[in-house]
Design an enzyme around this catalytic site. Structure first.
Site, PDB file in Angstrom:
ATOM      1  N   CYS A 121       0.801  -1.038   0.127  1.00  0.00           N
ATOM      2  CA  CYS A 121      -0.058  -0.057  -0.021  1.00  0.00           C
ATOM      3  C   CYS A 121       0.948   1.456   0.043  1.00  0.00           C
ATOM      4  O   CYS A 121       1.390   1.759  -1.102  1.00  0.00           O
ATOM      5  CB  CYS A 121      -1.000  -0.014   1.153  1.00  0.00           C
ATOM      6  SG  CYS A 121      -2.259   1.084   0.718  1.00  0.00           S
ATOM      7  N   HIS A 125      -3.609  -4.927   0.473  1.00  0.00           N
ATOM      8  CA  HIS A 125      -3.084  -5.392   1.735  1.00  0.00           C
ATOM      9  C   HIS A 125      -3.132  -7.007   1.920  1.00  0.00           C
ATOM     10  O   HIS A 125      -3.756  -7.451   2.437  1.00  0.00           O
ATOM     11  CB  HIS A 125      -4.051  -4.678   3.102  1.00  0.00           C
ATOM     12  CG  HIS A 125      -3.802  -3.269   3.126  1.00  0.00           C
ATOM     13  ND1 HIS A 125      -2.640  -2.820   4.012  1.00  0.00           N
ATOM     14  CD2 HIS A 125      -4.287  -2.286   2.606  1.00  0.00           C
ATOM     15  CE1 HIS A 125      -2.739  -1.426   4.002  1.00  0.00           C
ATOM     16  NE2 HIS A 125      -3.416  -0.925   3.166  1.00  0.00           N
ATOM     17  N   GLU A 166      -1.682  -8.590   4.049  1.00  0.00           N
ATOM     18  CA  GLU A 166      -1.407  -9.165   5.250  1.00  0.00           C
ATOM     19  C   GLU A 166      -2.799  -9.352   6.015  1.00  0.00           C
ATOM     20  O   GLU A 166      -2.876  -9.972   6.988  1.00  0.00           O
ATOM     21  CB  GLU A 166      -0.859  -8.052   6.259  1.00  0.00           C
ATOM     22  CG  GLU A 166      -1.315  -6.746   6.598  1.00  0.00           C
ATOM     23  CD  GLU A 166      -1.472  -5.855   5.464  1.00  0.00           C
ATOM     24  OE1 GLU A 166      -1.099  -6.012   4.433  1.00  0.00           O
ATOM     25  OE2 GLU A 166      -2.020  -4.644   5.827  1.00  0.00           O
TER      26      GLU A 166
END
Ligand code: MN
Length: 247
Positions: free
Chosen positions: A118, A222, A224
């Site tokens: 990001c 994202h 994660e």
């Protein structure tokens, strides 16, 4: 008497790679927990570090770095890519910008693995002379809604099309990927040495990699927050941490 590093003795397992994750100034570490978890699950040792390091501390940090993870966060100071602030620019953290730009350039120069997420892809682009859209809705009319922060972190906002044969497409094992989207800024002109390897349906660059580098990859989504999805899992983190030297 030879003083070989201990891990060279076959009985000793290779140490897990040390992954530096810079944080924002005065920011609490809970924000970084999903990155910390993903790096650990993938076999790396995450090391959060705050900005405002002196030259010597920066050198010491860099010498112990096996890989660099640039996490999400606020906007990059536009003066770093030669622009005046747009009215919709968010809060900037110049100390964090400076540390991340210094580490990114160093990792690019030394061929150390880098994963930019990001804000991280934006930092990588600025580090190499690229520019950003400071605010997609006002500067790029017709864009999809990329800022979906009102939804849960794993909310799928749009799809991205991956460049066949790229490191990213090979890592993910597919050429289209559903992703989350929590950004109001984006990559505009690519910096030197990058190739765009994923695009949103509106044409925005959603990932880039550096073909001449062992592992330098930036993604606008994202990952994660997506490790629970079968299309994602730990693939991206596993490939990154392996490139950093994980057994
Ligand atoms: Mn997006």
């Amino acid at each position: 008497m030879h003083y070989l590093p201990l891990w060279r003795k076959s009985a000793m397992p290779r140490p897990r790679p040390s992954i530096i994750i810079p944080t924002g100034s005065g920011q609490s570490t809970w924000y970084y927990q999903p990155y910390v978890d993903a790096v650990q699950k993938a076999g790396g040792i995450p090391r959060l570090t705050s900005p405002d390091l002196d030259e010597e501390a920066l050198e010491a940090l860099a010498s112990r770095m096996d890989g660099l993870l640039l996490a999400g966060g606020g906007d990059v100071d536009p003066c770093l890519y030669g622009q005046a602030p747009h009215p919709a620019l968010g809060r900037v953290d110049r100390a964090r910008d400076d540390l991340e730009l210094a580490l990114a350039r160093l990792a690019l120069r030394r061929g150390l693995p880098i994963l930019g997420i990001c804000r991280g892809i934006q930092v990588l682009n600025v580090a190499t002379g690229g520019t950003l859209y400071q605010d997609l809705p006002s500067e790029r009319p017709g864009s999809l809604q990329h800022g979906c922060s009102q939804f849960p972190a794993d909310h799928i906002a749009h799809e991205v099309t991956l460049e066949p044969g790229s490191l990213l497409a090979r890592t993910m094992g597919r050429e289209a990927l559903p992703v989350n989207s929590r950004h109001h800024q984006g990559v505009d002109r690519l910096g030197e040495g990058w190739r765009a390897v994923a695009h949103a349906p509106d044409g925005l660059v959603e990932a880039m990699e550096a073909p001449g580098h062992p592992f330098a990859l930036g993604v606008q989504w994202h990952p994660e927050s997506l490790i629970g999805l079968p299309e994602h899992g730990l693939r991206l983190f596993a490939a990154f941490v392996r490139a950093c030297g994980a057994p």
